[in-house]
Design a protein around this motif. Structure first.
Motif, mmCIF file in Angstrom:
data_model
loop_
_atom_site.group_PDB
_atom_site.id
_atom_site.type_symbol
_atom_site.label_atom_id
_atom_site.label_comp_id
_atom_site.label_asym_id
_atom_site.label_seq_id
_atom_site.Cartn_x
_atom_site.Cartn_y
_atom_site.Cartn_z
ATOM 1 N N ALA A 55 0.783 -1.251 0.136
ATOM 2 C CA ALA A 55 0.025 -0.032 -0.043
ATOM 3 C C ALA A 55 0.907 1.244 -0.010
ATOM 4 O O ALA A 55 0.361 2.194 -0.615
ATOM 5 N N GLN A 56 2.071 1.240 0.743
ATOM 6 C CA GLN A 56 2.948 2.368 0.672
ATOM 7 C C GLN A 56 3.484 2.741 -0.646
ATOM 8 O O GLN A 56 3.546 3.704 -1.229
ATOM 9 N N ARG A 57 3.896 1.664 -1.421
ATOM 10 C CA ARG A 57 4.335 1.863 -2.736
ATOM 11 C C ARG A 57 3.144 2.514 -3.679
ATOM 12 O O ARG A 57 3.282 3.265 -4.605
ATOM 13 N N ALA A 58 2.061 1.977 -3.574
ATOM 14 C CA ALA A 58 0.927 2.364 -4.227
ATOM 15 C C ALA A 58 0.652 3.831 -4.151
ATOM 16 O O ALA A 58 0.248 4.890 -5.038
ATOM 17 N N VAL A 59 0.680 4.214 -2.851
ATOM 18 C CA VAL A 59 0.273 5.797 -2.539
ATOM 19 C C VAL A 59 1.483 6.535 -3.366
ATOM 20 O O VAL A 59 1.184 7.594 -3.444
ATOM 21 N N ALA A 60 2.657 6.163 -2.938
ATOM 22 C CA ALA A 60 3.813 6.705 -3.759
ATOM 23 C C ALA A 60 3.726 6.624 -5.314
ATOM 24 O O ALA A 60 4.774 7.085 -6.027
ATOM 25 N N GLU A 61 2.770 6.153 -5.838
ATOM 26 C CA GLU A 61 2.718 5.847 -7.369
ATOM 27 C C GLU A 61 3.839 4.828 -7.799
ATOM 28 O O GLU A 61 4.105 5.145 -8.819
ATOM 29 N N GLU A 62 4.365 4.048 -6.942
ATOM 30 C CA GLU A 62 5.483 3.450 -7.405
ATOM 31 C C GLU A 62 5.019 1.859 -8.213
ATOM 32 O O GLU A 62 5.640 1.079 -8.590
ATOM 33 N N CYS A 63 3.715 1.774 -7.656
ATOM 34 C CA CYS A 63 3.003 0.557 -8.492
ATOM 35 C C CYS A 63 1.368 0.837 -8.679
ATOM 36 O O CYS A 63 1.063 1.906 -8.273
ATOM 37 N N LEU A 64 0.879 0.068 -9.291
ATOM 38 C CA LEU A 64 -0.683 0.450 -9.653
ATOM 39 C C LEU A 64 -1.398 0.384 -8.374
ATOM 40 O O LEU A 64 -1.170 -0.542 -7.568
ATOM 41 N N SER A 65 -2.565 1.380 -8.178
ATOM 42 C CA SER A 65 -3.246 0.910 -6.834
ATOM 43 C C SER A 65 -4.254 0.024 -7.261
ATOM 44 O O SER A 65 -4.813 -0.227 -8.420
ATOM 45 N N LEU A 66 -5.137 -0.388 -6.051
ATOM 46 C CA LEU A 66 -6.312 -1.261 -6.416
ATOM 47 C C LEU A 66 -7.251 -0.756 -7.365
ATOM 48 O O LEU A 66 -7.786 -1.344 -8.128
ATOM 49 N N ASN A 67 -7.632 0.785 -7.219
ATOM 50 C CA ASN A 67 -8.320 1.322 -8.137
ATOM 51 C C ASN A 67 -7.965 1.032 -9.543
ATOM 52 O O ASN A 67 -8.865 0.902 -10.427
ATOM 53 N N ASP A 68 -6.535 1.245 -9.605
ATOM 54 C CA ASP A 68 -6.154 1.398 -11.336
ATOM 55 C C ASP A 68 -6.342 -0.334 -11.644
ATOM 56 O O ASP A 68 -6.575 -0.176 -12.953
ATOM 57 N N ILE A 69 -6.071 -1.145 -11.065
ATOM 58 C CA ILE A 69 -6.165 -2.349 -11.322
ATOM 59 C C ILE A 69 -7.463 -2.940 -11.536
ATOM 60 O O ILE A 69 -7.822 -3.401 -12.564
ATOM 61 N N GLU A 70 -8.308 -2.740 -10.739
ATOM 62 C CA GLU A 70 -9.808 -2.842 -11.086
ATOM 63 C C GLU A 70 -10.411 -1.917 -12.223
ATOM 64 O O GLU A 70 -11.249 -2.696 -13.018
ATOM 65 N N ILE A 127 -4.880 -2.768 2.643
ATOM 66 C CA ILE A 127 -5.095 -1.891 1.506
ATOM 67 C C ILE A 127 -4.685 -0.415 1.657
ATOM 68 O O ILE A 127 -4.704 0.203 0.762
ATOM 69 N N THR A 128 -4.464 -0.158 3.008
ATOM 70 C CA THR A 128 -3.921 1.152 3.154
ATOM 71 C C THR A 128 -2.652 0.985 4.002
ATOM 72 O O THR A 128 -2.495 0.174 4.551
ATOM 73 N N PRO A 129 -1.889 1.899 3.677
ATOM 74 C CA PRO A 129 -0.500 1.877 4.462
ATOM 75 C C PRO A 129 -0.728 2.299 5.798
ATOM 76 O O PRO A 129 -1.385 2.895 6.302
ATOM 77 N N GLU A 130 0.379 1.561 6.674
ATOM 78 C CA GLU A 130 0.246 1.605 7.816
ATOM 79 C C GLU A 130 0.671 3.281 8.379
ATOM 80 O O GLU A 130 1.863 3.332 7.877
ATOM 81 N N PRO A 131 0.183 3.815 9.372
ATOM 82 C CA PRO A 131 1.012 4.913 9.982
ATOM 83 C C PRO A 131 2.065 4.895 10.502
ATOM 84 O O PRO A 131 2.462 3.687 11.168
ATOM 85 N N VAL A 132 3.133 5.716 10.171
ATOM 86 C CA VAL A 132 4.275 5.838 10.579
ATOM 87 C C VAL A 132 4.186 6.396 12.143
ATOM 88 O O VAL A 132 3.958 7.476 12.061
ATOM 89 N N SER A 133 4.865 5.827 12.910
ATOM 90 C CA SER A 133 4.926 6.300 14.447
ATOM 91 C C SER A 133 5.767 7.655 14.640
ATOM 92 O O SER A 133 6.537 7.534 13.784
#
Length: 140
Positions: A55-70, A127-133
């Motif tokens: 999910a972190q890579r998807a948010v950074a647009e380093e890979c396709l997101s779930l919406n893109d794939i769907e 499906i969502t990135p884990e928050p960074v502490s």
């Protein structure tokens, strides 16, 4: 595949993998026994399983997101399997990842996918990135 009632199309969140999956969607839609019979029967039910998702890579647009794939494949998502080193370890040992139990993220995601396939309602996890502490942001 010719006599299939259901097909789970498996892909990674990479464009080349999604293109290959799209070819398979077309193949299942046109070359199955149900496609040959035509309007008298329902088409093969196709769903999408996304593996190696980060999910972190998807948010950074380093890979396709779930919406893109769907949107690209036009299929409902039945499961999302997170990127995990345990998958490679289990593959090398010849052990199914699901045997690691629901505490393991990848094993739990596969278990959830099976439950959804069998008709149970479950939310998608991972499906969502884990928050960074605060400490991780501060100390790296």
């Amino acid at each position: 595949m010719y006599f299939a009632d259901d097909a789970i199309i498996v892909t990674n969140p990479e464009l080349s993998s999604c293109r290959d999956a799209d070819k398979m969607v077309g193949f299942v839609s046109s070359r199955s026994r149900r496609a040959e019979i035509g309007d008298d029967v329902d088409p093969v039910s196709q769903t999408l399983l996304i593996t190696r998702y980060d999910a972190q890579r998807a948010v950074a647009e380093e890979c396709l997101s779930l919406n893109d794939i769907e949107e690209l494949l036009g299929l409902p998502i039945i499961g999302v399997i997170p990127e995990s080193k345990d998958v490679l370890t289990c593959t090398n040992l010849g052990t199914p990842i699901i045997t690691l139990g629901d505490d393991n993220p990848a094993a739990g995601a596969y278990s959830d996918m099976v439950d959804r396939f069998l008709g149970e309602e479950k939310d998608l996890r991972f499906i969502t990135p884990e928050p960074v502490s605060f400490f991780k942001r501060f100390f790296g």
